[in-house]
Design an enzyme around this catalytic site. Structure first.
Site, PDB file in Angstrom:
ATOM      1  N   TYR A 166      34.222  31.144  39.873  1.00 31.53           N
ATOM      2  CA  TYR A 166      33.631  31.083  40.584  1.00 31.53           C
ATOM      3  C   TYR A 166      33.616  32.753  41.668  1.00 31.53           C
ATOM      4  O   TYR A 166      33.143  33.512  40.796  1.00 31.53           O
ATOM      5  CB  TYR A 166      35.229  32.037  41.094  1.00 31.53           C
ATOM      6  CG  TYR A 166      36.283  30.732  40.901  1.00 31.53           C
ATOM      7  CD1 TYR A 166      37.160  29.631  40.697  1.00 31.53           C
ATOM      8  CD2 TYR A 166      38.567  31.397  41.022  1.00 31.53           C
ATOM      9  CE1 TYR A 166      37.413  28.182  40.221  1.00 31.53           C
ATOM     10  CE2 TYR A 166      39.062  30.395  40.278  1.00 31.53           C
ATOM     11  CZ  TYR A 166      39.003  29.239  40.028  1.00 31.53           C
ATOM     12  OH  TYR A 166      40.384  28.732  39.648  1.00 31.53           O
TER      13      TYR A 166
ATOM     14  N   ARG B 156      29.646  52.372  43.571  1.00 32.78           N
ATOM     15  CA  ARG B 156      30.597  52.298  42.795  1.00 32.78           C
ATOM     16  C   ARG B 156      30.123  51.677  41.392  1.00 32.78           C
ATOM     17  O   ARG B 156      28.767  50.768  41.326  1.00 32.78           O
ATOM     18  CB  ARG B 156      31.145  51.071  43.596  1.00 32.78           C
ATOM     19  CG  ARG B 156      32.737  51.308  42.796  1.00 32.78           C
ATOM     20  CD  ARG B 156      33.482  50.721  43.807  1.00 32.78           C
ATOM     21  NE  ARG B 156      33.336  49.003  44.062  1.00 32.78           N
ATOM     22  CZ  ARG B 156      34.051  47.932  44.374  1.00 32.78           C
ATOM     23  NH1 ARG B 156      35.168  47.964  44.430  1.00 32.78           N
ATOM     24  NH2 ARG B 156      32.941  46.380  44.583  1.00 32.78           N
TER      25      ARG B 156
ATOM     26  N   TYR C  71      38.461  43.732  32.164  1.00 31.28           N
ATOM     27  CA  TYR C  71      39.107  42.338  33.128  1.00 31.28           C
ATOM     28  C   TYR C  71      37.328  41.315  32.799  1.00 31.28           C
ATOM     29  O   TYR C  71      38.066  40.408  32.320  1.00 31.28           O
ATOM     30  CB  TYR C  71      38.785  42.917  34.652  1.00 31.28           C
ATOM     31  CG  TYR C  71      38.830  40.721  35.955  1.00 31.28           C
ATOM     32  CD1 TYR C  71      40.009  40.194  35.454  1.00 31.28           C
ATOM     33  CD2 TYR C  71      37.562  40.533  36.616  1.00 31.28           C
ATOM     34  CE1 TYR C  71      39.428  39.008  36.669  1.00 31.28           C
ATOM     35  CE2 TYR C  71      37.716  39.526  36.908  1.00 31.28           C
ATOM     36  CZ  TYR C  71      39.097  38.725  36.999  1.00 31.28           C
ATOM     37  OH  TYR C  71      38.765  37.429  37.673  1.00 31.28           O
TER      38      TYR C  71
ATOM     39  N   LYS D 118      37.581  37.423  30.501  1.00 31.43           N
ATOM     40  CA  LYS D 118      36.901  35.955  31.520  1.00 31.43           C
ATOM     41  C   LYS D 118      36.275  35.847  30.735  1.00 31.43           C
ATOM     42  O   LYS D 118      35.592  34.350  29.894  1.00 31.43           O
ATOM     43  CB  LYS D 118      36.147  36.334  32.264  1.00 31.43           C
ATOM     44  CG  LYS D 118      37.577  36.350  33.791  1.00 31.43           C
ATOM     45  CD  LYS D 118      38.301  35.284  34.054  1.00 31.43           C
ATOM     46  CE  LYS D 118      39.960  35.351  34.942  1.00 31.43           C
ATOM     47  NZ  LYS D 118      40.747  34.901  35.210  1.00 31.43           N
TER      48      LYS D 118
ATOM     49  N   PHE E 239      45.503  29.643  37.029  1.00 34.07           N
ATOM     50  CA  PHE E 239      45.090  30.023  37.421  1.00 34.07           C
ATOM     51  C   PHE E 239      45.732  31.780  36.912  1.00 34.07           C
ATOM     52  O   PHE E 239      44.646  33.089  36.628  1.00 34.07           O
ATOM     53  CB  PHE E 239      45.091  30.480  38.813  1.00 34.07           C
ATOM     54  CG  PHE E 239      44.325  29.429  39.285  1.00 34.07           C
ATOM     55  CD1 PHE E 239      43.339  29.071  40.218  1.00 34.07           C
ATOM     56  CD2 PHE E 239      45.294  27.974  39.783  1.00 34.07           C
ATOM     57  CE1 PHE E 239      42.777  27.827  41.032  1.00 34.07           C
ATOM     58  CE2 PHE E 239      44.987  26.524  40.286  1.00 34.07           C
ATOM     59  CZ  PHE E 239      43.574  26.548  40.973  1.00 34.07           C
TER      60      PHE E 239
ATOM     61  N   SER F 298      35.003  33.348  36.300  1.00 37.33           N
ATOM     62  CA  SER F 298      33.897  34.185  37.468  1.00 37.33           C
ATOM     63  C   SER F 298      33.066  34.118  37.291  1.00 37.33           C
ATOM     64  O   SER F 298      32.712  34.202  36.118  1.00 37.33           O
ATOM     65  CB  SER F 298      35.039  35.779  36.816  1.00 37.33           C
ATOM     66  OG  SER F 298      34.610  36.416  38.091  1.00 37.33           O
TER      67      SER F 298
HETATM   68  N1  LIG Z   1      40.176  35.965  43.777  1.00 40.13           N
HETATM   69  C1  LIG Z   1      39.351  36.223  42.984  1.00 40.13           C
HETATM   70  O1  LIG Z   1      38.028  36.976  43.785  1.00 40.13           O
HETATM   71  C2  LIG Z   1      38.896  35.714  41.719  1.00 40.13           C
HETATM   72  C3  LIG Z   1      36.757  35.384  41.806  1.00 40.13           C
HETATM   73  C4  LIG Z   1      36.742  34.805  40.264  1.00 40.13           C
HETATM   74  C5  LIG Z   1      37.754  34.141  39.525  1.00 40.13           C
HETATM   75  N2  LIG Z   1      39.317  34.810  39.478  1.00 40.13           N
HETATM   76  C6  LIG Z   1      40.309  33.963  38.777  1.00 40.13           C
HETATM   77  O2  LIG Z   1      41.205  33.191  39.671  1.00 40.13           O
HETATM   78  C7  LIG Z   1      42.429  33.162  39.471  1.00 40.13           C
HETATM   79  C8  LIG Z   1      43.341  33.435  40.346  1.00 40.13           C
HETATM   80  O3  LIG Z   1      42.356  34.006  41.073  1.00 40.13           O
HETATM   81  P1  LIG Z   1      43.527  34.764  42.695  1.00 40.13           P
HETATM   82  O4  LIG Z   1      42.402  35.399  43.475  1.00 40.13           O
HETATM   83  O5  LIG Z   1      44.178  33.409  43.195  1.00 40.13           O
HETATM   84  O6  LIG Z   1      44.641  35.437  42.342  1.00 40.13           O
HETATM   85  P2  LIG Z   1      46.231  35.366  42.454  1.00 40.13           P
HETATM   86  O7  LIG Z   1      46.936  37.398  41.769  1.00 40.13           O
HETATM   87  O8  LIG Z   1      46.381  35.809  44.095  1.00 40.13           O
HETATM   88  O9  LIG Z   1      46.551  35.189  42.323  1.00 40.13           O
HETATM   89  C9  LIG Z   1      47.643  34.958  40.773  1.00 40.13           C
HETATM   90  C10 LIG Z   1      48.727  34.994  40.577  1.00 40.13           C
HETATM   91  O10 LIG Z   1      49.209  34.128  39.036  1.00 40.13           O
HETATM   92  C11 LIG Z   1      50.412  35.222  38.504  1.00 40.13           C
HETATM   93  N3  LIG Z   1      50.328  35.391  37.607  1.00 40.13           N
HETATM   94  C12 LIG Z   1      49.386  36.490  36.680  1.00 40.13           C
HETATM   95  N4  LIG Z   1      49.966  36.498  35.660  1.00 40.13           N
HETATM   96  C13 LIG Z   1      50.778  35.474  35.448  1.00 40.13           C
HETATM   97  C14 LIG Z   1      51.673  35.310  33.862  1.00 40.13           C
HETATM   98  N5  LIG Z   1      51.864  35.876  32.747  1.00 40.13           N
HETATM   99  N6  LIG Z   1      52.613  34.165  34.285  1.00 40.13           N
HETATM  100  C15 LIG Z   1      53.183  33.483  35.488  1.00 40.13           C
HETATM  101  N7  LIG Z   1      52.380  33.872  36.470  1.00 40.13           N
HETATM  102  C16 LIG Z   1      50.584  34.968  36.636  1.00 40.13           C
HETATM  103  C17 LIG Z   1      50.141  35.647  39.798  1.00 40.13           C
HETATM  104  O11 LIG Z   1      52.294  36.091  40.120  1.00 40.13           O
HETATM  105  C18 LIG Z   1      50.154  34.935  41.271  1.00 40.13           C
HETATM  106  O12 LIG Z   1      50.886  34.660  41.549  1.00 40.13           O
HETATM  107  C19 LIG Z   1      42.372  33.928  37.997  1.00 40.13           C
HETATM  108  O13 LIG Z   1      41.977  33.937  37.112  1.00 40.13           O
HETATM  109  C20 LIG Z   1      41.182  35.250  38.478  1.00 40.13           C
HETATM  110  O14 LIG Z   1      40.873  35.832  37.655  1.00 40.13           O
HETATM  111  C21 LIG Z   1      39.916  35.175  40.953  1.00 40.13           C
END
Ligand SMILES: NC(=O)c1ccc[n+]([C@@H]2O[C@H](COP(=O)([O-])OP(=O)(O)OC[C@H]3O[C@@H](n4cnc5c(N)ncnc54)[C@H](O)[C@@H]3O)[C@@H](O)[C@H]2O)c1
Length: 333
Positions: A177, A293, A149, A153, A80, A124
């Site tokens: 997602y 936007r 971003y 991906k 993640f 994503s």
């Molecule tokens: N939330 C969304 O809308 C969404 C949509 C599509 C895809 N995603 C993808 O899903 C994944 C999780 O998203 P989320 O919403 O839970 O994000 P989030 O920021 O809540 O969680 C990501 C976590 O990863 C940790 N992190 C980031 N880089 C790090 C590193 N180098 N080493 C250790 N920890 C690290 C952060 O501290 C955080 O706790 C991401 O890859 C994001 O791109 C999210």
């Protein structure tokens, strides 16, 4: 089964950790808390009634990650960890390329060396850009990315395909997602944006809570029913469930790579979300229509028939459930 969960303290990662434990899988969290809070670990332990192993480490750090792979010997990895702000990625693209692509490359170098059977990657729907038609299927074309971003991906997806072609010993699942929202029904974990939120729901809940003055709707002249953008909002607990199913599918299909959309298959407009939020929580939200936007696609929602068929996954929660859970969670903060 023991599974390394990078970013396990984050929004989607923390909900997935709960689902892993409920399914008898032991999570090992790696998170450096750059976008999460340490108290999430305590909340997870309270919710799951068990101790959870975690490492405060940057998963781009090869040596430190190597030590974890050697000592923990995970059977699988769910990756993640990434930076996820579209706006920030435009201002600071190198941060996104370094972390999002760098962390994946580090992990792939490690799974090449260690006996890891399955690898699940957080992709994503942003990879579809502004699609020619909806719903988007996994075979819809990958369009030019609107942001670093989104491009990170796309590059990660290609990295995984190339890695698999050169070394098909692992089973790799890419989950695309759609728009994750909601919070755990217990209100013990949920979305914790640091600073000004980038996503609609935390903006709505923070406005309702008085933290923000108003919600600005970015454009109301799109070619949609009410003129506002349409997205596929998926409850984070439903999204979390797709990971356990993906891990099991990976185990049953060794040496395989596959991609799944994880969305409800239904689109809701920004105004519909605002109206539903007001109705389900019996409150009035301060919002106004602002300019469009740059880079927002008018309509994106998933064709989820492939994940339904192959992983036997289907969403259980409604938009209203998610908006209720998000508001309940906001009120605990
Ligand atoms: N939330 C969304 O809308 C969404 C949509 C599509 C895809 N995603 C993808 O899903 C994944 C999780 O998203 P989320 O919403 O839970 O994000 P989030 O920021 O809540 O969680 C990501 C976590 O990863 C940790 N992190 C980031 N880089 C790090 C590193 N180098 N080493 C250790 N920890 C690290 C952060 O501290 C955080 O706790 C991401 O890859 C994001 O791109 C999210």
């Amino acid at each position: 089964m023991k599974v390394l969960v990078t970013g396990g303290a984050g929004f989607i990662g923390s909900h997935t950790v709960v689902d892993l434990i409920e399914n008898g899988i032991t999570p090992i969290i790696v998170d450096d808390f750059r976008n999460s809070e340490k108290f999430v670990l305590k909340q997870l332990e309270k919710l799951c009634g068990t101790k959870i192993v975690s490492y405060n480490i940057d998963c781009c750090n090869y040596e430190q990650m190597e030590a974890i792979f050697s000592s923990e010997k995970p059977d699988g990895v769910i990756h993640f960890a990434a930076d996820k702000s579209v706006n920030e990625s435009v201002e600071n693209p190198l941060k996104y390329y370094q972390n999002n692509i760098g962390s994946l490359v580090t992990l792939l170098r490690l799974i090449e060396k260690h006996p890891v059977k399955s690898f699940v990657f957080s992709s994503s729907c942003t990879v579809y850009g502004n699609p020619d038609s909806v719903p988007v299927t996994e075979l819809s074309p990958i369009k030019k990315a609107f942001s670093p971003y989104g491009f990170s991906k796309q590059v990660c997806e290609q990295c995984l395909v190339d890695f698999h072609n050169s070394n098909p010993k692992n089973s790799i699942i890419l989950l695309r997602y759609f728009n994750p929202i909601g919070a755990h029904p217990s209100s013990l974990i949920g979305e914790l944006p640091i600073g000004v939120p980038n996503n609609l729901i935390p903006f709505i809940t923070q406005t309702a809570a008085g933290v923000r003055e108003k919600v600005v709707v970015f454009g109301a002249s799109y070619n949609t029913n009410d003129g506002t953008c349409v997205r596929d909002y998926i409850h984070v607990c439903d999204l979390a469930k797709s990971h356990v199913l993906a891990l099991n599918y990976a185990l049953k299909n060794p040496n395989n790579i596959d991609t799944f959309n994880v969305g409800t298959g239904k689109g809701d407009s920004v105004l519909e979300v605002i109206k539903s939020f007001e109705k389900i929580n019996s409150l009035t939200l301060n919002y106004e229509i602002g300019p469009k936007r740059a880079g927002d696609a008018p309509v994106v929602y998933a064709d989820n028939s492939y994940i339904k068929k192959k992983l036997n996954w289907s969403p259980k929660y409604s938009l209203e459930d998610a908006l209720l859970h998000s508001w309940n969670w906001q009120q605990t903060l």
